[in-house]
Design a protein around this motif. Structure first.
Motif, PDB file in Angstrom:
ATOM      1  N   LEU A   1      -5.174  12.039   7.379  1.00  0.00           N
ATOM      2  CA  LEU A   1      -4.644  10.872   7.203  1.00  0.00           C
ATOM      3  C   LEU A   1      -3.552  10.232   8.628  1.00  0.00           C
ATOM      4  CD1 LEU A   1      -4.906  12.103   3.245  1.00  0.00           C
ATOM      5  CD2 LEU A   1      -6.288  10.022   4.493  1.00  0.00           C
TER       6      LEU A   1
ATOM      7  N   GLN B   1     -10.215   0.165  -2.796  1.00  0.00           N
ATOM      8  CA  GLN B   1     -11.484   0.708  -2.668  1.00  0.00           C
ATOM      9  C   GLN B   1     -11.624   0.979  -2.823  1.00  0.00           C
ATOM     10  OE1 GLN B   1      -9.727   5.010  -1.819  1.00  0.00           O
ATOM     11  NE2 GLN B   1      -7.502   3.904  -1.072  1.00  0.00           N
TER      12      GLN B   1
ATOM     13  N   GLN C   1       0.528   9.262   8.447  1.00  0.00           N
ATOM     14  CA  GLN C   1       1.413   9.803   7.831  1.00  0.00           C
ATOM     15  C   GLN C   1       2.814   9.202   8.361  1.00  0.00           C
ATOM     16  OE1 GLN C   1       1.334  13.220   6.124  1.00  0.00           O
ATOM     17  NE2 GLN C   1      -0.698  12.814   6.964  1.00  0.00           N
TER      18      GLN C   1
ATOM     19  N   GLU D   1      -7.726  15.204   3.857  1.00  0.00           N
ATOM     20  CA  GLU D   1      -5.730  15.505   4.131  1.00  0.00           C
ATOM     21  C   GLU D   1      -5.446  15.094   5.583  1.00  0.00           C
ATOM     22  OE1 GLU D   1      -3.764  16.976   1.266  1.00  0.00           O
ATOM     23  OE2 GLU D   1      -5.240  16.215  -0.212  1.00  0.00           O
TER      24      GLU D   1
ATOM     25  N   LEU E   1      -6.236  -1.603  -1.574  1.00  0.00           N
ATOM     26  CA  LEU E   1      -5.447  -1.483  -2.506  1.00  0.00           C
ATOM     27  C   LEU E   1      -6.624  -1.327  -4.231  1.00  0.00           C
ATOM     28  CD1 LEU E   1      -2.900  -4.005  -2.905  1.00  0.00           C
ATOM     29  CD2 LEU E   1      -2.400  -1.257  -2.930  1.00  0.00           C
TER      30      LEU E   1
ATOM     31  N   VAL F   1       0.722  -1.223  -0.040  1.00  0.00           N
ATOM     32  CA  VAL F   1      -0.192  -0.200   0.124  1.00  0.00           C
ATOM     33  C   VAL F   1       0.726   1.297  -0.292  1.00  0.00           C
ATOM     34  CG1 VAL F   1      -1.712   1.111   1.181  1.00  0.00           C
ATOM     35  CG2 VAL F   1      -2.065  -1.191   1.601  1.00  0.00           C
ATOM     36  N   ARG F   2       1.329   2.045  -1.395  1.00  0.00           N
ATOM     37  CA  ARG F   2       2.557   3.061  -1.116  1.00  0.00           C
ATOM     38  C   ARG F   2       1.111   4.451  -0.507  1.00  0.00           C
ATOM     39  NH1 ARG F   2       6.239   1.087  -4.217  1.00  0.00           N
ATOM     40  NH2 ARG F   2       5.981  -1.408  -3.685  1.00  0.00           N
ATOM     41  N   SER F   3      -0.203   4.518  -0.796  1.00  0.00           N
ATOM     42  CA  SER F   3      -1.014   6.062  -0.918  1.00  0.00           C
ATOM     43  C   SER F   3      -1.186   6.619   1.033  1.00  0.00           C
ATOM     44  CB  SER F   3      -1.923   6.052  -1.858  1.00  0.00           C
ATOM     45  OG  SER F   3      -2.754   5.250  -1.229  1.00  0.00           O
ATOM     46  N   LEU F   4      -1.547   7.527   1.410  1.00  0.00           N
ATOM     47  CA  LEU F   4      -1.409   7.423   2.200  1.00  0.00           C
ATOM     48  C   LEU F   4      -3.133   7.701   2.020  1.00  0.00           C
ATOM     49  CD1 LEU F   4       0.330  11.032   3.068  1.00  0.00           C
ATOM     50  CD2 LEU F   4       0.444   9.254   3.681  1.00  0.00           C
ATOM     51  N   ARG F   5      -4.026   7.644   1.548  1.00  0.00           N
ATOM     52  CA  ARG F   5      -5.044   6.965   1.671  1.00  0.00           C
ATOM     53  C   ARG F   5      -5.695   6.013   1.701  1.00  0.00           C
ATOM     54  NH1 ARG F   5      -9.018  10.771   1.968  1.00  0.00           N
ATOM     55  NH2 ARG F   5      -7.682  12.368   0.741  1.00  0.00           N
ATOM     56  N   GLY F   6      -4.779   4.721   0.751  1.00  0.00           N
ATOM     57  CA  GLY F   6      -4.810   3.816   0.704  1.00  0.00           C
ATOM     58  C   GLY F   6      -4.185   2.814   2.582  1.00  0.00           C
TER      59      GLY F   6
ATOM     60  N   ARG G   1     -11.473   6.042   2.130  1.00  0.00           N
ATOM     61  CA  ARG G   1     -10.940   6.862   0.963  1.00  0.00           C
ATOM     62  C   ARG G   1     -11.714   8.536   1.171  1.00  0.00           C
ATOM     63  NH1 ARG G   1     -15.162   7.318  -2.922  1.00  0.00           N
ATOM     64  NH2 ARG G   1     -16.836   6.294  -1.378  1.00  0.00           N
TER      65      ARG G   1
END
Length: 407
Positions: free
Chosen positions: A303, A263, A305, A300, A261, A220-225, A296
């Motif tokens: 989220l 969502q 960090q 921000e 991944l 999982v590479r995104s902060l939202r993920g 999702r």
């Protein structure tokens, strides 16, 4: 030369003891063990992988003059009277760190310890599982088929109780053999210091952000993920705690990661991730989807960090680029510890913890002297016997690099 004959250990000497599950039977057992003599073999069975908690669901004991006892800690959750009766006794456990927390929950806290697994490590045994050591040392074969059973089951099957009683049947005999071997090799004081350190160690504090340990989260590479992982993990933990189920039985980590991944936005797309249609997970479909939506659509600032650097040194494979001098110190120190461990026939991690070696060499004391290195090792939690063996060769190795101008 013929192989030694290994005898199977099939039945406890006095038969399977009745399970103690009422106050009167517990009082009788406490009195019997108080009258007994010598070390007390203790073991505990949990329901890891089945239940949320790490509590004990069976406690086994054996002592000369008292025989064996099987205690149901669900029916008898307070073992403080037993603890008081055995306060002066040496308690024999195999892999003590596994059982001490659940025994402490019952009010049983040893003051003197002999850990047969740790003794085996210090003596250089390559395999230190209880069954293997009993076979190597005593020539007896233990049945280990129920070690991963759901010990919260009631009533406990007779063959499980037989297995549990046999786990303490010869533990004191194993302890006696290892005690003599430790004495003969000059390692007894080392072992006693290790046992005392286990008993003195503070309880582990709760993990910060335990959801970050979700298996496969590196995908999982995104902060939202990551926010989705956090929301799903937290919900799963609440459900598991309330139902007293192991979290993985509610929903596997793989499902949490896949949902982070993908969502999904509907229950139909959520159920395309196979584990969400399992019996335990399906009843909470709307809750899972709400958790995904929270992650999702989260503002921000809320989220999660990225994790910053910890309080320790970076991974060793980055040292050569970040600090070549530290990388040379680490290589030299590792070579010293490996040679000493080989000389004394024990794993390197029992001679000196790898993290201790890394912290010492990443931030060595200044100036480098035996006194400063010893103080640094002591501050990092090394025991006195470990410092006594390692401080001189470690100091010399670090001094040589300093003299050569390589640090």
């Amino acid at each position: 030369m013929s192989e030694p004959v290994i005898q199977p250990l099939l039945e406890p000497r006095e038969g399977i003891p009745p399970v103690i599950e009422d106050p009167a039977a517990l009082r009788a057992a406490v009195e019997a063990f108080a009258r007994g003599t010598g070390p007390v073999a203790v073991d505990a069975e949990r329901a890891s992988g089945y239940r949320y908690s790490g509590r004990a669901y069976l406690v086994q004991l054996r002592r000369a003059g008292a025989g064996s006892a099987l205690i149901d800690p669900v029916a008898c959750p307070d073992l403080s009277a037993l603890d008081e009766a055995l306060r002066e006794a040496e308690i024999v456990l195999h892999a003590a760190n596994q059982d001490l927390p659940c025994l402490a929950e019952l009010g049983f806290r040893p003051r003197r310890l002999f850990d047969t697994e740790l003794a085996g490590r210090l003596l250089g045994y390559e395999r230190v599982g209880l069954g293997t050591m009993v076979e190597l040392v005593l020539g007896l074969r233990l049945e280990k088929g129920h070690s991963a059973a759901d010990w919260s089951t009631r009533p406990l099957p007779e063959d499980w109780l037989r297995y549990a009683a046999l786990d303490v049947e010869v533990l004191v005999e194993l302890r006696d053999f290892l005690h003599d071997e430790l004495t003969g090799t000059g390692k007894l004081e080392w072992a006693l210091e290790e046992f005392a350190a286990i008993l003195a160690a503070p309880a582990h504090p709760p993990r910060t952000d335990p959801w970050r340990r979700t298996s496969g989260i590196h995908r999982v590479r995104s902060l939202r993920g990551l926010a989705v992982v956090r929301e799903l993990w937290t919900l799963r933990d609440e459900i598991a705690r309330e139902a007293d189920l192991a979290p993985g039985r509610v929903l596997p980590d793989s499902a949490i990661v896949q949902a982070a991944l993908d969502q999904p936005r509907t229950t139909k797309s959520l159920t395309e991730i196979t584990p969400f249609v399992g019996r335990s997970a399906r009843r909470h479909l709307n809750d899972w989807l709400a958790a995904v939506n929270r992650g999702r659509t989260m503002p921000e600032p809320a989220l999660p960090q990225p994790v910053g650097p910890g309080d320790g040194p970076p991974p060793a494979n980055r040292w050569a680029d970040r600090d070549p001098a530290a990388a040379k110190r680490l290589a030299a120190a590792r070579a010293v510890v490996a040679a000493l461990a080989d000389e004394h026939r024990m794993p390197t991690e029992n001679l000196l913890q790898p993290d201790t070696v890394r912290r010492l060499t990443w931030e060595p004391p200044a100036p480098i002297t035996e006194e400063s290195v010893a103080a640094r090792l002591r501050a990092l939690g090394a025991r006195e016997w470990q410092i006594g063996l390692t401080v001189h060769p470690l100091t010399k190795a670090l001094e040589r690099l300093e003299i050569k101008g390589e640090v």
